[in-house]
Design an enzyme around this catalytic site. Structure first.
Site, PDB file in Angstrom:
ATOM      1  N   HIS A   1       0.841  -1.203   0.000  1.00  0.00           N
ATOM      2  CA  HIS A   1       0.000   0.000   0.000  1.00  0.00           C
ATOM      3  C   HIS A   1       0.871   1.245   0.000  1.00  0.00           C
ATOM      4  O   HIS A   1       2.066   1.191   0.327  1.00  0.00           O
ATOM      5  CB  HIS A   1      -0.923   0.025   1.222  1.00  0.00           C
ATOM      6  CG  HIS A   1      -2.106  -0.881   1.084  1.00  0.00           C
ATOM      7  ND1 HIS A   1      -2.028  -2.228   1.338  1.00  0.00           N
ATOM      8  CD2 HIS A   1      -3.378  -0.636   0.679  1.00  0.00           C
ATOM      9  CE1 HIS A   1      -3.215  -2.773   1.103  1.00  0.00           C
ATOM     10  NE2 HIS A   1      -4.053  -1.827   0.701  1.00  0.00           N
TER      11      HIS A   1
ATOM     12  N   LYS B   1      -0.428   4.933   4.494  1.00  0.00           N
ATOM     13  CA  LYS B   1      -1.321   4.003   5.210  1.00  0.00           C
ATOM     14  C   LYS B   1      -0.848   3.835   6.647  1.00  0.00           C
ATOM     15  O   LYS B   1       0.333   3.635   6.903  1.00  0.00           O
ATOM     16  CB  LYS B   1      -1.382   2.646   4.489  1.00  0.00           C
ATOM     17  CG  LYS B   1      -2.400   1.713   5.113  1.00  0.00           C
ATOM     18  CD  LYS B   1      -2.799   0.596   4.184  1.00  0.00           C
ATOM     19  CE  LYS B   1      -3.720  -0.415   4.855  1.00  0.00           C
ATOM     20  NZ  LYS B   1      -5.003   0.173   5.259  1.00  0.00           N
TER      21      LYS B   1
HETATM   22  P1  NAD Z   1      -7.313   9.399   5.145  1.00  0.00           P
HETATM   23  O1  NAD Z   1      -6.336   9.540   6.259  1.00  0.00           O
HETATM   24  O2  NAD Z   1      -7.021   9.996   3.792  1.00  0.00           O
HETATM   25  O3  NAD Z   1      -8.736  10.007   5.600  1.00  0.00           O
HETATM   26  C1  NAD Z   1      -9.316   9.799   6.864  1.00  0.00           C
HETATM   27  C2  NAD Z   1     -10.230  10.990   7.160  1.00  0.00           C
HETATM   28  O4  NAD Z   1     -10.947  10.698   8.371  1.00  0.00           O
HETATM   29  C3  NAD Z   1      -9.452  12.313   7.388  1.00  0.00           C
HETATM   30  O5  NAD Z   1     -10.055  13.368   6.665  1.00  0.00           O
HETATM   31  C4  NAD Z   1      -9.572  12.507   8.901  1.00  0.00           C
HETATM   32  O6  NAD Z   1      -9.575  13.886   9.271  1.00  0.00           O
HETATM   33  C5  NAD Z   1     -10.917  11.858   9.171  1.00  0.00           C
HETATM   34  N1  NAD Z   1     -11.112  11.488  10.571  1.00  0.00           N
HETATM   35  C6  NAD Z   1     -10.210  11.005  11.467  1.00  0.00           C
HETATM   36  N2  NAD Z   1     -10.792  10.842  12.674  1.00  0.00           N
HETATM   37  C7  NAD Z   1     -12.093  11.212  12.538  1.00  0.00           C
HETATM   38  C8  NAD Z   1     -13.181  11.290  13.440  1.00  0.00           C
HETATM   39  N3  NAD Z   1     -13.052  10.939  14.717  1.00  0.00           N
HETATM   40  N4  NAD Z   1     -14.378  11.719  12.962  1.00  0.00           N
HETATM   41  C9  NAD Z   1     -14.530  12.100  11.661  1.00  0.00           C
HETATM   42  N5  NAD Z   1     -13.515  12.076  10.762  1.00  0.00           N
HETATM   43  C10 NAD Z   1     -12.308  11.627  11.202  1.00  0.00           C
HETATM   44  O7  NAD Z   1      -7.573   7.831   5.023  1.00  0.00           O
HETATM   45  P2  NAD Z   1      -8.229   7.021   3.801  1.00  0.00           P
HETATM   46  O8  NAD Z   1      -7.146   6.561   2.870  1.00  0.00           O
HETATM   47  O9  NAD Z   1      -9.398   7.768   3.245  1.00  0.00           O
HETATM   48  O10 NAD Z   1      -8.712   5.722   4.572  1.00  0.00           O
HETATM   49  C11 NAD Z   1      -9.624   5.814   5.652  1.00  0.00           C
HETATM   50  C12 NAD Z   1      -9.858   4.421   6.244  1.00  0.00           C
HETATM   51  O11 NAD Z   1     -10.489   3.592   5.269  1.00  0.00           O
HETATM   52  C13 NAD Z   1      -8.558   3.681   6.627  1.00  0.00           C
HETATM   53  O12 NAD Z   1      -8.805   2.921   7.799  1.00  0.00           O
HETATM   54  C14 NAD Z   1      -8.296   2.779   5.436  1.00  0.00           C
HETATM   55  O13 NAD Z   1      -7.518   1.651   5.742  1.00  0.00           O
HETATM   56  C15 NAD Z   1      -9.722   2.390   5.088  1.00  0.00           C
HETATM   57  N6  NAD Z   1      -9.923   1.920   3.715  1.00  0.00           N
HETATM   58  C16 NAD Z   1     -10.777   0.884   3.554  1.00  0.00           C
HETATM   59  C17 NAD Z   1     -11.088   0.436   2.290  1.00  0.00           C
HETATM   60  C18 NAD Z   1     -12.122  -0.642   2.143  1.00  0.00           C
HETATM   61  O14 NAD Z   1     -12.436  -1.050   0.990  1.00  0.00           O
HETATM   62  N7  NAD Z   1     -12.694  -1.132   3.253  1.00  0.00           N
HETATM   63  C19 NAD Z   1     -10.499   1.031   1.166  1.00  0.00           C
HETATM   64  C20 NAD Z   1      -9.624   2.102   1.355  1.00  0.00           C
HETATM   65  C21 NAD Z   1      -9.345   2.546   2.638  1.00  0.00           C
END
Ligand code: NAD
Length: 243
Positions: free
Chosen positions: A132, A136
């Site tokens: 990744h 991440k």
């Molecule tokens: P990122 O860091 O780009 O975005 C996360 C967002 O969440 C940020 O804007 C942050 O400010 C916000 N955030 C953090 N704490 C928060 C809270 N308490 N309340 C509201 N907002 C909050 O991360 P990303 O790449 O978008 O990934 C987010 C999550 O999704 C990760 O855990 C990642 O592993 C997961 N993910 C899952 C899949 C899937 O298919 N299940 C795919 C991609 C990413």
């Protein structure tokens, strides 16, 4: 009628991917929530919440969803085993789709991994490799964790069989171990390979994601599906009818 959708983690990479994918599916994002916003007030104006934020935010989201009896789609990864157990009990009180990966291809990879583990048996050494992007925060990925669970289930092994990376004088590999290797770098959206290696042959099942849109479209499809389902925890195999 299209459900009113709330995104938790709206400013993140996935939050933005959801906002761009929604119009392609004829959907609109009604409420965008990120750090510091009033989640409960936002949820009152939505029919379903989609969460791609941080593992520490899942409890608050689920508590608000249970209090308001709203369905949720959980995509956030990185929860510890005990944390996840407690969250699952909460999630079961509302209709909830919880998936470590929302892509159709990866959900087929889960099914193929189960079949390959069953057919090949313990004579074939199983190793999972994922890569990744450099940003991440958790390892191994939620998808790799699910692949490992499937292999362990099929081989009737416990989490004690897992070997996370190897270093030093490890000794010869035993048939009951399952290796896990997490690579990080650049802008890789998500690669997963499950390897089954025997003396004389090796089978590799690989999925490569090149665009976050696949997760966003899957999560939006799950959001449409989960509205109106009875309370309980579902996964993408339910949404896609792969069970
Ligand atoms: P990122 O860091 O780009 O975005 C996360 C967002 O969440 C940020 O804007 C942050 O400010 C916000 N955030 C953090 N704490 C928060 C809270 N308490 N309340 C509201 N907002 C909050 O991360 P990303 O790449 O978008 O990934 C987010 C999550 O999704 C990760 O855990 C990642 O592993 C997961 N993910 C899952 C899949 C899937 O298919 N299940 C795919 C991609 C990413």
């Amino acid at each position: 009628m299209s459900p009113r959708i709330l995104i938790n983690g709206a400013k993140g990479r996935m939050g933005q991917a959801l906002a761009s994918a929604a119009p392609e599916l004829g959907l609109a994002i009604s409420v965008a929530v990120d750090v510091g916003d009033d989640l409960a007030a936002g949820l009152a104006k939505a029919d379903v919440a989609i969460d791609f934020s941080a593992h520490s935010a899942t409890r608050t989201l689920l508590e608000a969803a249970v209090a308001q009896k709203k369905p949720v789609v959980l995509g956030t990864t990185g929860h510890g085993a005990e944390e996840k157990k407690q969250l699952l009990a909460l999630a079961a009180k509302v209709p909830c789709v919880w998936a470590g990966n929302f892509s159709v291809g990866v959900n087929l990879l889960f099914a193929l991994t189960r079949r390959a583990s069953a057919v090949l048996g313990s004579d074939y050494d199983a190793e999972v490799v994922e890569m990744h992007h450099r940003f991440k925060k958790d390892a191994p990925s939620g998808t790799a964790a699910r692949l490992l669970e499937i292999i362990l289930e099929e081989r009737k092994l416990t989490a004690q069989a897992l070997r996370h990376g190897r270093e030093g004088i490890t000794g010869a590999r035993t048939p009951s171990e399952v290796g896990m290797h997490a690579l990080r770098g650049g802008d890789v959206v998500g690669d997963h390979t499950v390897m089954f290696a025997a003396l004389g042959e090796r089978l590799e099942l690989t999925h490569k994601a090149s665009d976050r849109g696949i997760f966003a479209r899957g999560a939006l499809r799950a959001a449409q599906w989960v509205v109106g389902q009875p309370p309980g925890v579902y996964d993408m195999q339910d949404v896609l009818g792969l069970k």
